[in-house]
Design an enzyme around this catalytic site. Structure first.
Site, PDB file in Angstrom:
ATOM      1  N   GLY A 161       0.832  -1.193   0.000  1.00 46.09           N
ATOM      2  CA  GLY A 161       0.000   0.000   0.000  1.00 46.09           C
ATOM      3  C   GLY A 161       0.869   1.246   0.000  1.00 46.09           C
ATOM      4  CB  SER A 184      -4.476  -9.085  -0.209  1.00 45.86           C
ATOM      5  OG  SER A 184      -4.955  -8.111  -1.128  1.00 45.86           O
ATOM      6  NE  ARG A 185      -4.311  -7.079  -6.594  1.00 46.90           N
ATOM      7  CZ  ARG A 185      -4.202  -5.954  -5.879  1.00 46.90           C
ATOM      8  NH1 ARG A 185      -5.090  -5.686  -4.936  1.00 46.90           N
ATOM      9  NH2 ARG A 185      -3.222  -5.105  -6.094  1.00 46.90           N
ATOM     10  NE  ARG A 234      -3.022  -1.811  14.322  1.00 48.01           N
ATOM     11  CZ  ARG A 234      -2.673  -0.635  13.813  1.00 48.01           C
ATOM     12  NH1 ARG A 234      -1.407  -0.437  13.443  1.00 48.01           N
ATOM     13  NH2 ARG A 234      -3.558   0.331  13.666  1.00 48.01           N
ATOM     14  CD  GLU A 263       0.702  -1.366  20.018  1.00 46.13           C
ATOM     15  OE1 GLU A 263       1.774  -1.285  19.389  1.00 46.13           O
ATOM     16  OE2 GLU A 263      -0.380  -0.868  19.611  1.00 46.13           O
ATOM     17  CG  HIS A 282       1.826   2.092  17.644  1.00 47.40           C
ATOM     18  ND1 HIS A 282       0.869   1.115  17.700  1.00 47.40           N
ATOM     19  CD2 HIS A 282       1.699   2.661  16.415  1.00 47.40           C
ATOM     20  CE1 HIS A 282       0.193   1.092  16.559  1.00 47.40           C
ATOM     21  NE2 HIS A 282       0.682   2.025  15.765  1.00 47.40           N
TER      22      HIS A 282
END
Length: 319
Positions: A161, A184-185, A234, A263, A282
């Site tokens: 992304g 994801s593809r 994450r 967290e 973070h």
């Protein structure tokens, strides 16, 4: 008379954002709307006090769980849930839908901040920065430890992304690294090839049921022993037990992460004592530029909800 809008900041994190939000809301929403953020109250054992959400027109969850209990606690005044980030795995979208309240996030605004931070972690691991800092504090030394050059090495990005592409640009054009990415593809074979051939693997995918535990024992076994793993996605994208074993057994060279499994991280967590690990709290998206951008987006949506009442053109509406 200006319409008063009660906005509740639900989390105890990123509190430095609150005054920036309040300044921006005052600047952009006045004189028709008087919007102010207050921070939700918490118990001594750090649980949110649901009654402190009562009367809220807008909820800003950040890392706080937000589902039907929180929505009901806010009550009938609630008209918007706004997440000042791209990720929203802690927000129950279906509950927002059933409660009839729009939910918006803020994708892409943190791309440059997070990508630059990921590049910082890559450099820190490659040059063994934590070990060097520890040495100079504890012994008279010079020229040690020895790191490695990034130029010519391969960066593998999982999640192509805006953040992933920005990191490829930094590392490819800035450091002279070879870059490749999957999304994801991509096929499992493509993901496996990236893991096998990359010197640095950097994670930038959202947390979903599909990506939870995406990097586990099998995936870590595919990586080079000299490879480093970077996580700014994450915590739960990486299997904690598997990466702990891989680091302890020196199956990979190191792990640097800006996100933890729970967290904020427990300072007594044994994982933090591992020598080939860097953990930051973070903070990689925590820049003035990012904070100002998401504050402006919040003000824009507050104006649309409470000014024109036109919900059809809310920015980055998910629900």
């Amino acid at each position: 008379m200006a319409k008063k809008v009660d906005i509740v900041w639900m989390s105890k994190g990123w509190l430095s954002l609150v005054p920036i939000f309040n300044r921006t809301l005052k600047k952009l929403c006045s004189p028709t709307i008087s919007a102010h953020i207050r921070v939700a109250e918490r118990t001594n054992d750090d649980k949110i006090i649901l009654s402190s959400l009562e009367g809220a027109h807008v909820l800003i969850p950040t890392m706080q769980q937000c589902g039907i209990d929180e929505l009901k606690a806010a009550g009938g005044n609630l008209q918007l849930v706004y997440q000042p980030a791209a990720g929203y795995d802690n927000i129950n979208v279906e509950d927002c839908r059933s409660f009839g309240v729009p939910f918006c996030n803020c994708p892409g605004k943190n791309a440059v901040s997070t990508a630059e931070g990921a590049a910082m972690l890559i450099l820190a691991m490659a040059r063994k920065l934590p070990e060097g800092i520890e040495k100079v504090r504890n012994e008279a030394t010079i020229g040690s430890p020895t790191g490695f050059v990034l130029r010519g090495k391969q960066l593998g990005v999982i999640g192509s992304g805006k953040i992933g592409k920005e990191l490829e640009n930094i590392c490819g054009n800035g450091f002279g690294m070879q870059t490749c990415s999957v999304n994801s593809r991509s096929s499992q074979a493509e993901v496996d090839y990236l893991l096998k051939t990359s010197d640095v693997v950097s994670l930038h995918c959202p947390l979903t049921e599909k990506t939870r535990g995406l990097i586990g024992e099998r995936e870590l076994a595919l990586m080079k022993k000299s490879a480093i793993l970077i996580n700014t996605a994450r915590g739960h994208v990486v299997d904690k037990e598997a990466v702990t074993r891989a680091l302890t057994d020196k199956q990979i060279k190191g792990y640097a992460t800006d996100v933890f499994w729970d967290e904020p991280a427990d300072p007594n967590d044994p994982f933090l004592d591992l020598q080939n690990v860097i953990v930051t709290p973070h903070i990689l998206s925590s820049t003035t530029e990012f904070f100002e951008a998401v504050a402006v987006r919040c003000a824009e949506n507050v104006l649309k909800v409470f000014g024109s009442q036109d919900l059809s053109n809310l920015e980055d509406r998910v629900v």
